[in-house]
Design an enzyme around this catalytic site. Structure first.
Site, PDB file in Angstrom:
ATOM      1  N   HIS A  35      -3.840   8.238   7.564  1.00 46.66           N
ATOM      2  CA  HIS A  35      -3.693   6.848   8.029  1.00 46.66           C
ATOM      3  C   HIS A  35      -2.363   6.578   8.713  1.00 46.66           C
ATOM      4  CE1 HIS A  35      -7.364   5.742   6.045  1.00 46.66           C
ATOM      5  NE2 HIS A  35      -6.899   5.961   4.838  1.00 46.66           N
TER       6      HIS A  35
ATOM      7  N   GLY B  11      -2.025   2.815   4.229  1.00 45.10           N
ATOM      8  CA  GLY B  11      -3.009   3.378   3.304  1.00 45.10           C
ATOM      9  C   GLY B  11      -2.487   4.522   2.469  1.00 45.10           C
TER      10      GLY B  11
ATOM     11  N   ASP C  22     -13.089  12.500   4.658  1.00 42.96           N
ATOM     12  CA  ASP C  22     -12.607  11.541   3.665  1.00 42.96           C
ATOM     13  C   ASP C  22     -13.504  10.300   3.663  1.00 42.96           C
ATOM     14  OD1 ASP C  22      -9.590  11.007   2.258  1.00 42.96           O
ATOM     15  OD2 ASP C  22     -10.739   9.192   2.758  1.00 42.96           O
TER      16      ASP C  22
ATOM     17  N   HIS D 231     -12.527   7.343   3.815  1.00 47.07           N
ATOM     18  CA  HIS D 231     -11.943   6.357   4.725  1.00 47.07           C
ATOM     19  C   HIS D 231     -11.848   6.903   6.151  1.00 47.07           C
ATOM     20  CE1 HIS D 231     -10.463   5.376   0.654  1.00 47.07           C
ATOM     21  NE2 HIS D 231     -10.585   4.127   1.058  1.00 47.07           N
TER      22      HIS D 231
ATOM     23  N   ASP E   5       0.828  -1.221   0.000  1.00 50.61           N
ATOM     24  CA  ASP E   5       0.000   0.000   0.000  1.00 50.61           C
ATOM     25  C   ASP E   5       0.855   1.263   0.000  1.00 50.61           C
ATOM     26  OD1 ASP E   5      -2.581  -1.279   2.254  1.00 50.61           O
ATOM     27  OD2 ASP E   5      -2.116  -1.654   0.136  1.00 50.61           O
TER      28      ASP E   5
ATOM     29  N   ASP F 250     -12.495  11.526  -2.124  1.00 48.82           N
ATOM     30  CA  ASP F 250     -12.869  10.203  -2.661  1.00 48.82           C
ATOM     31  C   ASP F 250     -14.315   9.837  -2.304  1.00 48.82           C
ATOM     32  OD1 ASP F 250     -10.502   8.508  -0.365  1.00 48.82           O
ATOM     33  OD2 ASP F 250     -12.012  10.068  -0.007  1.00 48.82           O
TER      34      ASP F 250
ATOM     35  N   TYR G 112      -9.449  10.385  -6.140  1.00 50.94           N
ATOM     36  CA  TYR G 112      -8.750   9.669  -7.206  1.00 50.94           C
ATOM     37  C   TYR G 112      -9.325   9.933  -8.588  1.00 50.94           C
ATOM     38  CZ  TYR G 112      -6.984   7.887  -2.927  1.00 50.94           C
ATOM     39  OH  TYR G 112      -6.434   7.838  -1.668  1.00 50.94           O
TER      40      TYR G 112
HETATM   41  O1  LIG Z   1      -7.859   7.297   0.270  1.00 53.30           O
HETATM   42  C1  LIG Z   1      -7.271   6.771   1.184  1.00 53.30           C
HETATM   43  C2  LIG Z   1      -6.311   5.602   0.994  1.00 53.30           C
HETATM   44  C3  LIG Z   1      -6.887   4.564   0.059  1.00 53.30           C
HETATM   45  C4  LIG Z   1      -6.017   3.343   0.146  1.00 53.30           C
HETATM   46  C5  LIG Z   1      -6.108   2.534   1.229  1.00 53.30           C
HETATM   47  C6  LIG Z   1      -5.319   1.377   1.313  1.00 53.30           C
HETATM   48  C7  LIG Z   1      -4.430   1.079   0.308  1.00 53.30           C
HETATM   49  C8  LIG Z   1      -4.295   1.900  -0.802  1.00 53.30           C
HETATM   50  C9  LIG Z   1      -5.092   3.030  -0.885  1.00 53.30           C
HETATM   51  N1  LIG Z   1      -5.010   3.836  -1.977  1.00 53.30           N
HETATM   52  C10 LIG Z   1      -5.740   3.535  -3.079  1.00 53.30           C
HETATM   53  O2  LIG Z   1      -6.548   2.630  -3.044  1.00 53.30           O
HETATM   54  C11 LIG Z   1      -5.542   4.346  -4.265  1.00 53.30           C
HETATM   55  C12 LIG Z   1      -4.515   5.275  -4.350  1.00 53.30           C
HETATM   56  C13 LIG Z   1      -4.367   6.010  -5.550  1.00 53.30           C
HETATM   57  C14 LIG Z   1      -5.229   5.800  -6.630  1.00 53.30           C
HETATM   58  C15 LIG Z   1      -6.260   4.879  -6.471  1.00 53.30           C
HETATM   59  C16 LIG Z   1      -7.204   4.661  -7.584  1.00 53.30           C
HETATM   60  F1  LIG Z   1      -6.958   3.490  -8.111  1.00 53.30           F
HETATM   61  F2  LIG Z   1      -8.445   4.675  -7.063  1.00 53.30           F
HETATM   62  F3  LIG Z   1      -7.077   5.623  -8.499  1.00 53.30           F
HETATM   63  C17 LIG Z   1      -6.431   4.138  -5.331  1.00 53.30           C
HETATM   64  N2  LIG Z   1      -7.414   7.180   2.444  1.00 53.30           N
HETATM   65  O3  LIG Z   1      -8.208   8.241   2.712  1.00 53.30           O
HETATM   66 ZN   LIG Z   2      -9.714   8.098   1.354  1.00 46.36          ZN
END
Ligand SMILES: O=C(CCc1ccccc1NC(=O)c1cccc(C(F)(F)F)c1)NO
Ligand SMILES: [Zn+2]
Length: 380
Positions: free
Chosen positions: A134, A142, A169, A171, A92, A258, A297
């Site tokens: 995070h 994250g 957010d 998350h 991640d 997001d 994103y």
């Molecule tokens: O947005 C987040 C983190 C989301 C996250 C959690 C755990 C592991 C990776 C991530 N990040 C993404 O899933 C992610 C990051 C950049 C782009 C994207 C996309 F594929 F949605 F574009 C997705 N926290 O508020």
């Molecule tokens: Zn998020």
């Protein structure tokens, strides 16, 4: 209200550093250049961010984590070092060359913003490239390496007795909640998607804080499909209750985008207008306020959202037509500022939301009781 003094943390170097984050290509530039194209810079005090020092970062993060993080970032060493995993590095939180400098730049920008508020230089401070909620004391998580939000709150706590953190957010703001779960000086309030298997998995309504911090962590778990009206309703109820019981002296908001319709996370169905109504509630309190970004994103929608929120802070109305600028083509096919809600159904049934609200009220009432007890004891 008299237009508040607004600090905008920016430099071309800072934007270039943030743009280098592979997973968010050019997002920082898109946000800044849209704000600039709408002519909003002239209403703000633009200040270049400082870099966070090792000591700045050590205010929250452990030395072990920071020195390992700096080492793998310098060497660009693949994060397959066994201890990298224990620090959350890899997967991640991939270790790209220079990721430490990126994290130190973002933390420095949030600290620059927080210092402006702490020193009374401004009423509202903006760092849209911050908000990495995070990251833990000794672990990246994250896609967050350094928790600039925690550092900003600690900076504000040097001046303000009680700080309210609000996390919009998608998350759960777990890293910030963890950092302050034992103290009544910081209330952490997070609105987020809570559903089996959805990251980070924490943030259930039952999480109310621990020890003396009990009732000072508030979680509002929501399900897919929620749209502006219900979201703003819930926000309004909870924000008013928390503000009147906790009486914060400063506020920090993380506006991860997001949650918007069209985001690849494909979860909530909000628009910048809905988030703007939540921001208006906070601005109405007229307290020193730090605004940060976070997730988001769909890059054009994220730029639309944070530009719209910046204009709200400045009491400026923006034309629907996206102004001509370098990233204009990214705003097709409509080339307008507004984000249209999707047609996905809202899985938040009213009975469940009423239940959530009732339980939150009970927590806040308990907090009132707790506050009254604490104050009574403090008086003797
Ligand atoms: O947005 C987040 C983190 C989301 C996250 C959690 C755990 C592991 C990776 C991530 N990040 C993404 O899933 C992610 C990051 C950049 C782009 C994207 C996309 F594929 F949605 F574009 C997705 N926290 O508020
Ligand atoms: Zn998020």
């Amino acid at each position: 209200m008299a237009s508040s003094r607004v600090l905008y943390v920016h430099s071309d170097d800072y934007v270039r550093t943030c743009d280098s984050m592979a997973r968010l290509p050019h997002r920082a530039s898109m946000v800044h250049l849209l704000i600039k194209a709408y002519g909003l810079l002239k209403f703000m005090r633009v200040i270049a961010p400082r870099m966070a020092s090792h000591d700045d970062l050590a205010a929250f993060h452990s030395d072990a984590y920071l020195s390992h993080f700096e080492l793998v970032s310098r060497e660009g060493e693949d994060a397959d070092l066994p201890e990298s995993q224990q620090y959350g590095l890899g997967y991640d939180c991939p270790v790209m060359e220079g990721v430490f400098e990126y994290a130190a730049a973002v933390a420095g920008a949030t600290l620059t913003a927080a210092e402006g508020l702490r020193n009374g230089v401004c009423d509202v401070a903006l760092n849209w490239a911050g908000g990495w909620h995070h990251a833990k004391k000794d672990e990246a998580s994250g896609f967050c390496y350094v928790n600039d939000v925690v550092l900003g709150i600690l900076k504000l706590r040097e001046q303000f007795q009680r700080v309210l953190y609000i996390d919009f957010d998608l998350h759960h703001g777990d890293g910030v909640e963890d950092a302050f779960s034992f103290t009544p000086k910081v209330v952490t309030l997070s609105f987020h998607k809570f559903s089996p298997g959805f990251f980070p998995g924490t943030g259930d309504i039952a999480e109310v804080g621990l020890g003396r911090g009990r009732f000072y962590s508030i979680n509002v778990p929501l399900s897919d499909g929620i749209a502006d009206e219900k979201y703003v309703d819930i926000c309004h109820s909870v924000l008013q209750a928390v503000n009147t019981t906790f009486l914060p002296e400063a506020v920090v908001c993380q506006f991860g985008a997001d949650t918007l319709a069209g985001d690849p996370m494909c979860s909530f169905n909000l628009t910048p207008k809905g988030l703007g109504q939540c921001l208006q509630i906070v601005l109405g309190w007229q307290k020193p306020t730090l605004l940060l970004g976070g997730g988001g994103y769909h890059l054009a929608n994220t730029a639309r959202c944070w530009t719209y929120l910046t204009a709200l802070v400045l009491d400026q109305v923006l034309a629907s037509e996206i102004p001509e600028h370098q990233f204009f083509p990214e705003y097709g096919p409509d080339y307008v500022l507004e984000v249209t809600p999707g047609c996905r159904s809202d899985t938040n049934n009213p009975a469940h939301l009423d239940q959530v609200l009732a339980e939150i009220r009970a927590v806040v009432r308990a907090e009132i009781w707790n506050l009254a007890m604490v104050r009574a004891i403090a008086r003797h």
